[in-house]
Each structure stands twice: as structure tokens, then as C-alpha cells.
Enzyme design. Structure first.
Site, PDB file in Angstrom:
ATOM      1  N   GLY A  34      46.019  39.193  60.887  1.00 43.44           N
ATOM      2  CA  GLY A  34      45.859  37.929  60.644  1.00 43.44           C
ATOM      3  C   GLY A  34      47.055  37.169  59.824  1.00 43.44           C
TER       4      GLY A  34
ATOM      5  N   GLY B 246      49.679  35.715  61.036  1.00 47.69           N
ATOM      6  CA  GLY B 246      50.108  34.576  61.537  1.00 47.69           C
ATOM      7  C   GLY B 246      49.829  33.473  60.809  1.00 47.69           C
TER       8      GLY B 246
ATOM      9  CG  ASP C  71      40.682  40.052  69.924  1.00 50.49           C
ATOM     10  OD1 ASP C  71      40.305  40.160  68.914  1.00 50.49           O
ATOM     11  OD2 ASP C  71      40.120  39.488  70.937  1.00 50.49           O
ATOM     12  CB  VAL C  72      41.650  42.359  64.833  1.00 53.61           C
ATOM     13  CG1 VAL C  72      42.923  42.466  64.102  1.00 53.61           C
ATOM     14  CG2 VAL C  72      40.549  41.400  64.394  1.00 53.61           C
TER      15      VAL C  72
ATOM     16  CB  SER D 152      33.895  34.980  52.914  1.00 58.68           C
ATOM     17  OG  SER D 152      33.620  33.601  52.693  1.00 58.68           O
TER      18      SER D 152
ATOM     19  CE1 TYR E 214      34.367  33.831  57.918  1.00 61.01           C
ATOM     20  CE2 TYR E 214      33.027  33.292  56.107  1.00 61.01           C
ATOM     21  CZ  TYR E 214      34.449  33.647  56.566  1.00 61.01           C
ATOM     22  OH  TYR E 214      35.338  33.300  55.908  1.00 61.01           O
TER      23      TYR E 214
ATOM     24  CB  ALA F  80      30.702  39.428  59.900  1.00 59.94           C
ATOM     25  CE  LYS F  81      35.630  36.984  56.641  1.00 61.87           C
ATOM     26  NZ  LYS F  81      36.935  37.903  56.763  1.00 61.87           N
TER      27      LYS F  81
HETATM   28  P1  NAP Z   1      43.523  30.888  59.313  1.00 60.51           P
HETATM   29  O1  NAP Z   1      44.533  30.366  58.760  1.00 60.51           O
HETATM   30  O2  NAP Z   1      42.766  30.544  60.103  1.00 60.51           O
HETATM   31  O3  NAP Z   1      44.062  32.390  59.535  1.00 60.51           O
HETATM   32  C1  NAP Z   1      43.258  33.432  60.057  1.00 60.51           C
HETATM   33  C2  NAP Z   1      44.332  34.324  61.006  1.00 60.51           C
HETATM   34  O4  NAP Z   1      43.666  35.108  61.722  1.00 60.51           O
HETATM   35  C3  NAP Z   1      44.796  33.026  62.135  1.00 60.51           C
HETATM   36  O5  NAP Z   1      46.150  33.436  62.161  1.00 60.51           O
HETATM   37  C4  NAP Z   1      44.083  33.670  63.259  1.00 60.51           C
HETATM   38  O6  NAP Z   1      44.790  33.594  64.523  1.00 60.51           O
HETATM   39  C5  NAP Z   1      43.715  35.025  63.097  1.00 60.51           C
HETATM   40  N1  NAP Z   1      42.772  35.599  63.904  1.00 60.51           N
HETATM   41  C6  NAP Z   1      41.707  35.293  64.215  1.00 60.51           C
HETATM   42  N2  NAP Z   1      40.888  35.799  64.897  1.00 60.51           N
HETATM   43  C7  NAP Z   1      41.871  36.908  65.230  1.00 60.51           C
HETATM   44  C8  NAP Z   1      41.523  38.079  66.107  1.00 60.51           C
HETATM   45  N3  NAP Z   1      40.416  38.192  66.919  1.00 60.51           N
HETATM   46  N4  NAP Z   1      42.507  38.892  66.339  1.00 60.51           N
HETATM   47  C9  NAP Z   1      43.977  38.803  65.549  1.00 60.51           C
HETATM   48  N5  NAP Z   1      43.892  37.904  64.695  1.00 60.51           N
HETATM   49  C10 NAP Z   1      42.854  36.893  64.538  1.00 60.51           C
HETATM   50  O7  NAP Z   1      42.366  31.124  57.964  1.00 60.51           O
HETATM   51  P2  NAP Z   1      42.636  31.693  56.580  1.00 60.51           P
HETATM   52  O8  NAP Z   1      41.987  30.707  55.759  1.00 60.51           O
HETATM   53  O9  NAP Z   1      43.873  32.129  56.158  1.00 60.51           O
HETATM   54  O10 NAP Z   1      41.461  32.929  56.631  1.00 60.51           O
HETATM   55  C11 NAP Z   1      42.199  34.358  56.287  1.00 60.51           C
HETATM   56  C12 NAP Z   1      40.995  35.178  56.014  1.00 60.51           C
HETATM   57  O11 NAP Z   1      40.113  34.988  54.717  1.00 60.51           O
HETATM   58  C13 NAP Z   1      39.985  35.133  56.890  1.00 60.51           C
HETATM   59  O12 NAP Z   1      39.367  36.450  57.216  1.00 60.51           O
HETATM   60  C14 NAP Z   1      38.831  34.210  56.279  1.00 60.51           C
HETATM   61  O13 NAP Z   1      37.652  34.412  56.643  1.00 60.51           O
HETATM   62  C15 NAP Z   1      38.947  34.226  54.774  1.00 60.51           C
HETATM   63  N6  NAP Z   1      38.470  33.397  54.292  1.00 60.51           N
HETATM   64  C16 NAP Z   1      39.272  32.250  53.969  1.00 60.51           C
HETATM   65  C17 NAP Z   1      38.868  31.467  52.912  1.00 60.51           C
HETATM   66  C18 NAP Z   1      39.545  30.138  52.608  1.00 60.51           C
HETATM   67  O14 NAP Z   1      39.136  29.329  51.689  1.00 60.51           O
HETATM   68  N7  NAP Z   1      40.707  29.711  53.466  1.00 60.51           N
HETATM   69  C19 NAP Z   1      37.642  31.486  52.168  1.00 60.51           C
HETATM   70  C20 NAP Z   1      36.998  32.648  52.312  1.00 60.51           C
HETATM   71  C21 NAP Z   1      37.496  33.456  53.343  1.00 60.51           C
HETATM   72  P3  NAP Z   1      44.752  32.152  65.283  1.00 60.51           P
HETATM   73  O15 NAP Z   1      44.929  31.052  64.281  1.00 60.51           O
HETATM   74  O16 NAP Z   1      45.638  32.305  66.542  1.00 60.51           O
HETATM   75  O17 NAP Z   1      43.485  32.080  65.946  1.00 60.51           O
END
Ligand code: NAP
Length: 243
Positions: A17, A19, A54-55, A133, A146, A149-150
């Protein structure tokens, strides 16, 4: 081979993730700390050591890890940050909806962890951090797969810590809460937060939204040499929203 950068040990790290959002900040922080970092993402950034995978797809994960191993060498740090959410009432979820969220958020951790384990075992040293999460603390309506899973990722973290500790490998989880990333802003736009980000700041004890760098700082510590006695822990980074 393990090298040193001044007093710090330079390791090869993989951040899934990487990116976007939290994963991107973690990769940047580990690089700033002197590590060589490869990222895996569906849409990789246009930069060195950024790979598309894709993970949830084991063949793609194995292929990417084999390339990373060939180009960087032994991987001894893994941060599983790839994830996706799905908002839907439980009664309206199809099994395919359910399975997709489980595949990416939980099975993705399984695939990536199994793929790097041989390197960590061979090195007799490893650090794994799973980004879960804060929704696992109290549940969240309309996000059942979600949260399931988490929560499973937190459980997996504890079991792996017990299993892999004797090999010198630590496994910890960081459940982020309310971090300003594209994922959070998308949810704000869609009216899924129950208010704006600004409204939520008022309800957050430290009175600010979290930054991806806050999660990166916790990860940087957990993957460090000095965190070797910390394993099987769930370190909430959420501004005090969950205690
Ligand atoms: P984000 O900006 O959407 O980043 C998630 C990244 O994971 C994106 O680059 C996405 O790619 C990539 N991804 C999704 N599905 C994938 C797959 N099958 N294989 C490979 N890469 C994949 O979200 P974020 O907020 O930074 O979240 C990062 C992590 O923190 C996640 O696990 C999320 O559940 C967790 N989290 C975030 C928050 C929050 O407040 N932001 C809170 C709790 C937990 P694409 O964009 O190309 O789909």
C-alpha cells in the site's frame, strides 16, 4: 547482507500500500531512516523499487517479492499497510463483497508475510508491522467485513508473535484512527464520517486530525533494533479517540 549507516543498521524493507496515504508515509520515513524500501501497490508510484501487485493475489505477491529479493537482497522488514474499506449494510452485502474485503485486508497480510518469511528466518532477524484499524476497538456500523478482517489481523499479529519470536522476528500491529489520507477524505466527501473532519477534530482529545507521519513514526520505532523486546502488541495511534 546487513550494512550500517553510521550507527544505524540498514535493512531492506517492503511496504504494501506504499503508493498512497499511510503506506507512502511509512515508506518515506523508513527511507529517511536509511533503509532500502520497496513498495507494493495496485497503482505504484513512478519511483525506484515501486512494484505493482495485488496483495490478494499470491502469484503476484510471490513474483514481486522474488524481484525485490533479486534487486535489493534479503528483506527483513515488512509493513502490511495495503487495505480497502467497503461501506454497506450487513444485510445488503453479497458474499463477493465480503470476500473481497477479507481477501485484501486479511489474506493480503497472510500472502505477504509468508512471502518474506524465508528471508527473515535465514537472517534470524525480522520486523513485521500490520496496519489494522481503530474500528477494531469498538466496531463500526456498515463496515462489518472490514472490522472483521482488521480484528483478525490483530489476532494474527498476536499468534505470529508467539510463533516467530524464537526466530528473532517480532510482529506488532498499529491500528490507526482518523488519519488524514485520501481514504478518509473520500469518506468525508461521501458523507460517511457523521460530520466533517473538522467536526471530528473537536471530538479528538489531542484536537487535530492524525497525519500519515504519525503512523510512520510508530512503525519506524517498531521496526528498529531497539524495539526487539516488543512483540505481539497492538499500538493504537489515534489522538486519544480510543483508549
Ligand atoms: P489509502 O490512501 O487508500 O491507501 C491504501 C493503499 O493501498 C492505496 O495505495 C491502495 O491502492 C492500496 N491497495 C488497496 N488494495 C490493494 C491491493 N489489493 N493490493 C495492493 N495495494 C492495494 O488509505 P490509507 O488511509 O493510507 O490506509 C492505509 C491503511 O491504513 C489501510 O490498511 C487502512 O485500512 C488503514 N487505516 C486507515 C485509517 C485512516 O484513518 N486513514 C484508519 C484505520 C485504518 P489504490 O489506491 O490504487 O486502490
Amino acid at each position: 547482507m546487513t550494512m550500517t549507516n553510521g550507527s544505524a543498521v540498514v535493512r531492506n524493507a517492503v511496504v504494501t500500500g506504499g503508493g498512497s496515504g499511510i503506506g507512502k508515509a511509512i515508506a518515506e520515513r523508513l527511507r529517511a531512516d536509511g533503509h532500502q524500501v520497496a513498495t507494493l501497490d495496485l497503482n505504484p508510484l513512478d519511483e525506484k523499487f515501486a512494484y505493482r501487485a495485488d496483495v490478494a493475489n499470491r502469484d503476484q505477491v510471490d513474483e514481486a517479492l522474488a524481484t525485490i529479493h533479486a534487486e535489493l537482497g534479503q528483506v527483513t522488514i515488512l509493513v502490511n499497510a495495503a487495505g480497502l474499506e467497503k461501506y454497506k449494510r450487513f444485510r445488503n452485502l453479497s458474499f463477493e463483497d465480503w470476500q473481497h474485503v477479507i481477501d485484501v485486508n486479511l489474506s493480503g497480510v497472510f500472502h505477504c508475510t509468508q512471502a518474506v518469511l524465508p528471508d527473515m528466518s535465514a537472517a534470524g532477524w525480522g520486523r513485521i508491522v500490520n496496519i489494522s484499524s481503530s474500528s477494531t476497538h469498538g466496531g463500526q456500523p456498515f463496515m462489518s467485513p472490514y472490522v472483521a478482517a482488521k480484528s483478525a489481523v490483530n489476532g494474527l499479529t498476536k499468534s505470529l508473535a508467539l510463533e516467530l519470536g524464537p526466530e528473532g522476528i517480532t510482529v506488532n500491529a498499529v491500528p490507526p484512527g482518523f488519519i488524514d489520507t485520501p481514504m478518509l477524505r473520500k469518506n468525508e466527501e461521501r458523507g460517511l464520517l457523521g460530520g466533517t473532519v473538522e467536526d471530528h477534530i473537536e471530538r479528538t482529545p489531542v484536537r487535530r486530525v492524525g497525519r500519515p507521519e504519525d503512523i510512520a513514526a510508530a512503525c519506524a520505532f517498531l521496526v528498529s533494533e531497539e524495539a526487539g523486546y516488543i512483540t505481539g502488541q497492538i499500538l493504537g495511534v489515534n489522538g486519544g479517540r480510543n483508549t
